[in-house]
Design a protein around this motif. Structure first.
Motif, PDB file in Angstrom:
ATOM      1  N   GLY A   1      13.884   5.831   3.634  1.00 43.53           N
ATOM      2  CA  GLY A   1      12.684   5.394   2.935  1.00 43.53           C
ATOM      3  C   GLY A   1      12.343   3.935   3.112  1.00 43.53           C
ATOM      4  N   VAL A   2      12.979   3.265   4.067  1.00 44.34           N
ATOM      5  CA  VAL A   2      12.679   1.853   4.352  1.00 44.34           C
ATOM      6  C   VAL A   2      12.228   1.744   5.803  1.00 44.34           C
ATOM      7  CG1 VAL A   2      13.587  -0.498   4.508  1.00 44.34           C
ATOM      8  CG2 VAL A   2      14.342   1.024   2.655  1.00 44.34           C
ATOM      9  N   ALA A   3      11.056   1.128   6.004  1.00 50.69           N
ATOM     10  CA  ALA A   3      10.518   0.918   7.347  1.00 50.69           C
ATOM     11  C   ALA A   3      10.690  -0.543   7.725  1.00 50.69           C
ATOM     12  CB  ALA A   3       9.050   1.312   7.400  1.00 50.69           C
ATOM     13  N   LEU A   4      11.332  -0.789   8.859  1.00 46.99           N
ATOM     14  CA  LEU A   4      11.549  -2.147   9.357  1.00 46.99           C
ATOM     15  C   LEU A   4      10.583  -2.409  10.500  1.00 46.99           C
ATOM     16  CD1 LEU A   4      15.467  -2.236   9.415  1.00 46.99           C
ATOM     17  CD2 LEU A   4      13.927  -3.097   7.632  1.00 46.99           C
ATOM     18  N   LEU A   5       9.729  -3.423  10.335  1.00 43.68           N
ATOM     19  CA  LEU A   5       8.730  -3.779  11.346  1.00 43.68           C
ATOM     20  C   LEU A   5       9.287  -4.861  12.258  1.00 43.68           C
ATOM     21  CD1 LEU A   5       5.720  -3.607  12.359  1.00 43.68           C
ATOM     22  CD2 LEU A   5       5.258  -5.491  10.757  1.00 43.68           C
ATOM     23  N   ALA A   6       9.264  -4.602  13.568  1.00 43.34           N
ATOM     24  CA  ALA A   6       9.756  -5.586  14.529  1.00 43.34           C
ATOM     25  C   ALA A   6       8.948  -6.875  14.428  1.00 43.34           C
ATOM     26  CB  ALA A   6       9.666  -5.021  15.946  1.00 43.34           C
ATOM     27  N   PRO A   7       9.606  -8.031  14.316  1.00 46.07           N
ATOM     28  CA  PRO A   7       8.868  -9.290  14.222  1.00 46.07           C
ATOM     29  C   PRO A   7       8.200  -9.657  15.536  1.00 46.07           C
ATOM     30  CG  PRO A   7      11.236  -9.701  14.270  1.00 46.07           C
ATOM     31  CD  PRO A   7      11.051  -8.215  14.192  1.00 46.07           C
ATOM     32  N   GLY A   8       6.992 -10.184  15.466  1.00 53.75           N
ATOM     33  CA  GLY A   8       6.275 -10.598  16.658  1.00 53.75           C
ATOM     34  C   GLY A   8       7.014 -11.694  17.406  1.00 53.75           C
ATOM     35  N   GLY A   9       6.917 -11.654  18.733  1.00 58.16           N
ATOM     36  CA  GLY A   9       7.557 -12.664  19.558  1.00 58.16           C
ATOM     37  C   GLY A   9       9.030 -12.436  19.798  1.00 58.16           C
ATOM     38  N   LYS A  10       9.597 -11.371  19.215  1.00 59.84           N
ATOM     39  CA  LYS A  10      11.021 -11.082  19.365  1.00 59.84           C
ATOM     40  C   LYS A  10      11.209  -9.622  19.769  1.00 59.84           C
ATOM     41  CE  LYS A  10      12.319 -14.532  15.883  1.00 59.84           C
ATOM     42  NZ  LYS A  10      12.838 -15.508  16.852  1.00 59.84           N
ATOM     43  N   GLN A  11      12.475  -9.242  19.983  1.00 55.16           N
ATOM     44  CA  GLN A  11      12.807  -7.860  20.307  1.00 55.16           C
ATOM     45  C   GLN A  11      13.711  -7.294  19.221  1.00 55.16           C
ATOM     46  OE1 GLN A  11      11.206  -6.424  22.495  1.00 55.16           O
ATOM     47  NE2 GLN A  11      10.539  -8.020  23.914  1.00 55.16           N
TER      48      GLN A  11
ATOM     49  N   LEU B   1       0.796  -1.220   0.000  1.00 55.35           N
ATOM     50  CA  LEU B   1       0.000   0.000   0.000  1.00 55.35           C
ATOM     51  C   LEU B   1       0.836   1.281   0.000  1.00 55.35           C
ATOM     52  CD1 LEU B   1      -2.668  -1.041   2.666  1.00 55.35           C
ATOM     53  CD2 LEU B   1      -3.004  -0.920   0.181  1.00 55.35           C
ATOM     54  N   CYS B   2       2.076   1.194   0.469  1.00 54.45           N
ATOM     55  CA  CYS B   2       2.885   2.397   0.693  1.00 54.45           C
ATOM     56  C   CYS B   2       3.814   2.709  -0.474  1.00 54.45           C
ATOM     57  CB  CYS B   2       3.736   2.233   1.957  1.00 54.45           C
ATOM     58  SG  CYS B   2       2.784   2.110   3.478  1.00 54.45           S
ATOM     59  N   LYS B   3       4.213   3.979  -0.560  1.00 53.18           N
ATOM     60  CA  LYS B   3       5.233   4.399  -1.527  1.00 53.18           C
ATOM     61  C   LYS B   3       6.618   4.039  -1.009  1.00 53.18           C
ATOM     62  CE  LYS B   3       2.399   8.405  -2.831  1.00 53.18           C
ATOM     63  NZ  LYS B   3       1.489   8.364  -1.657  1.00 53.18           N
ATOM     64  N   ILE B   4       6.827   4.125   0.310  1.00 53.26           N
ATOM     65  CA  ILE B   4       8.090   3.678   0.896  1.00 53.26           C
ATOM     66  C   ILE B   4       8.112   2.152   0.932  1.00 53.26           C
ATOM     67  CG2 ILE B   4       8.317   5.749   2.314  1.00 53.26           C
ATOM     68  CD1 ILE B   4       7.434   4.007   4.719  1.00 53.26           C
ATOM     69  N   THR B   5       9.272   1.587   1.242  1.00 50.23           N
ATOM     70  CA  THR B   5       9.407   0.133   1.386  1.00 50.23           C
ATOM     71  C   THR B   5       9.170  -0.256   2.838  1.00 50.23           C
ATOM     72  OG1 THR B   5      11.012   0.002  -0.417  1.00 50.23           O
ATOM     73  CG2 THR B   5      10.994  -1.825   1.156  1.00 50.23           C
ATOM     74  N   VAL B   6       8.376  -1.289   3.048  1.00 50.77           N
ATOM     75  CA  VAL B   6       8.125  -1.805   4.392  1.00 50.77           C
ATOM     76  C   VAL B   6       8.435  -3.293   4.398  1.00 50.77           C
ATOM     77  CG1 VAL B   6       6.471  -2.056   6.286  1.00 50.77           C
ATOM     78  CG2 VAL B   6       6.274  -0.111   4.700  1.00 50.77           C
ATOM     79  N   LYS B   7       9.200  -3.751   5.375  1.00 55.83           N
ATOM     80  CA  LYS B   7       9.494  -5.180   5.481  1.00 55.83           C
ATOM     81  C   LYS B   7       9.604  -5.588   6.941  1.00 55.83           C
ATOM     82  CE  LYS B   7      13.578  -6.837   4.498  1.00 55.83           C
ATOM     83  NZ  LYS B   7      14.104  -7.405   5.756  1.00 55.83           N
ATOM     84  N   GLU B   8       9.331  -6.875   7.198  1.00 57.81           N
ATOM     85  CA  GLU B   8       9.564  -7.408   8.532  1.00 57.81           C
ATOM     86  C   GLU B   8      11.068  -7.486   8.752  1.00 57.81           C
ATOM     87  OE1 GLU B   8       7.717 -11.032  11.122  1.00 57.81           O
ATOM     88  OE2 GLU B   8       8.769 -11.603   9.288  1.00 57.81           O
ATOM     89  N   ALA B   9      11.525  -6.932   9.861  1.00 55.32           N
ATOM     90  CA  ALA B   9      12.961  -6.841  10.112  1.00 55.32           C
ATOM     91  C   ALA B   9      13.578  -8.214  10.326  1.00 55.32           C
ATOM     92  CB  ALA B   9      13.226  -5.954  11.326  1.00 55.32           C
ATOM     93  N   GLN B  10      14.787  -8.365   9.827  1.00 53.37           N
ATOM     94  CA  GLN B  10      15.604  -9.547  10.068  1.00 53.37           C
ATOM     95  C   GLN B  10      16.916  -9.106  10.695  1.00 53.37           C
ATOM     96  OE1 GLN B  10      15.589 -10.993   5.919  1.00 53.37           O
ATOM     97  NE2 GLN B  10      14.525 -12.809   6.673  1.00 53.37           N
ATOM     98  N   ASP B  11      17.514  -9.989  11.456  1.00 56.01           N
ATOM     99  CA  ASP B  11      18.764  -9.650  12.123  1.00 56.01           C
ATOM    100  C   ASP B  11      19.808  -9.219  11.101  1.00 56.01           C
ATOM    101  OD1 ASP B  11      20.343  -9.577  14.608  1.00 56.01           O
ATOM    102  OD2 ASP B  11      21.542 -11.111  13.600  1.00 56.01           O
TER     103      ASP B  11
END
Length: 363
Positions: free
Chosen positions: A247-257, A230-240
């Protein structure tokens, strides 16, 4: 006054168990049940419950269609039950976008065992949602007018402000130093709020973004995919080891910090600590951002119950960072932002509608 609840599910067993659990709390009254979405829509109009618990897969009319019709005819807080699968996550996100307030995992084993934990979680969630909606619907003479952004230089809200009272809004001073990181933390109501904010940011947004949303592990990947679509920026679930990029949004994965590396260039994904209530935890990410970037962080706390983010925001403020809070009038649950405001940590208190444009101005 007891919280009136309508229980909606096509499973007779599930309806009975949820009803029994809710009735175990003397402050909750189950005013009716429904076995499909069409019946739910009619009973909401007739019984006028304070909260509806809703399943998704039902005959005659599914839960998402029922939520849309309820919101159109008789707006009422809806708490969805969701399976902990990728498909369950997708459906739940659709339901939240349709107007549902929050969701809970649908676990037949926990419901069958009648554990104290499931009783506490379900009853507390129902009461919290009901309290929040009653407060947001209060007349202006009780809750005050909807806050609007004041001019530059207004004072921050007083720490002595009473809980639940709308804060005196201020706006960010654009003369401050450039931010190197935007960090956003949220919980209940957050999926829709984040979608609202992020979809309005331009593709060339110049600052890395980290997102902390209270959400189960099976949901965050689906949520990141949805936002990225949906977004113009990039959004991804964060990986170590993911690098922070403009312009990149990193989403914290559930169950982790999720933590920001002390050198400031990458994120670290760590196992969720059982001693912490939230996985992911806003305080953890905010605190690590303070250590990595000092005063070059803009942190935003959006709608959500509880006070996660307050301690992290306090550390950010001690380093000279900027903290914004969503205002009460536009929150689904005015808990996390209220904790920021009442601790006198908010440099700005803004309506959700105003936050995207303010971010573009500030960064």
């Amino acid at each position: 006054m007891a919280v009136k609840v309508l229980v909606v599910d096509d499973s007779g067993f599930f309806r009975r168990r949820v009803t029994e659990i809710l009735k175990s709390d003397p402050t909750i009254e189950v005013v009716g049940t429904a076995s499909n979405g069409a019946e739910a829509v009619e009973k909401v109009s007739a019984l006028k419950p304070d909260v509806v618990t809703m399943d998704y897969e039902m005959p005659v009319m599914d839960g998402i269609t029922a939520v849309r019709k309820i919101m159109a005819r008789s707006p009422t807080p809806v708490l969805m039950f969701s399976s902990l699968t990728h498909e369950g996550a997708r459906v739940t996100l659709d339901a939240l976008e349709a107007g549902a307030v929050d969701f809970l995992p649908k676990n037949f084993e926990d419901i069958s065992r009648n554990t104290d934990k499931i009783k506490r979680v379900l009853c507390d969630r129902v009461k919290t949602v009901a309290r929040s909606m009653r407060r947001s619907a209060a007349p202006a003479t009780q809750a005050g007018p909807r806050p609007t952004a004041s001019r530059l230089g207004a004072a921050a809200p007083a720490a002595s402000q009473q809980a639940g009272a709308p804060a005196r809004p201020v706006v960010y001073n654009r003369g401050a130093a450039k931010h190197k990181l935007l960090a956003i933390g949220t919980s209940t109501g957050g999926p829709v709020a984040l979608q609202k904010v992020l979809t309005e940011l331009p593709a060339n947004f110049p600052t890395p973004i980290v997102l902390i949303q209270h959400m189960p592990a099976t949901f965050t990947h689906a949520f990141a995919e949805r936002l990225n679509r949906l977004c113009k920026i990039t959004v991804k679930e964060a990986q170590d080891g993911d690098r922070l990029q403009p312009g990149v949004a990193l989403l914290a994965p559930g169950g982790k910090q999720m933590m920001i590396d002390s050198r400031g260039g990458v994120v670290r994904i760590l196992p969720g600590d059982e001693r912490l209530n939230y996985k992911p935890c806003v305080d953890i990410t905010f605190g690590s951002a303070a250590n990595a970037f000092g005063g070059k962080v803009l942190a935003v706390v959006l709608t959500g119950m509880g006070a996660d983010g307050r301690d992290g925001a306090r550390l950010l403020k001690s380093k000279g960072a900027t903290v914004w809070a969503q205002d009460q009038a536009s929150c689904v649950i005015y808990g996390m932002p209220m904790a920021i405001v009442n601790a006198n940590l908010a440099d700005a208190v803004l309506s959700l509608d105003d936050i995207p444009s303010r971010l573009v101005e500030a960064i």
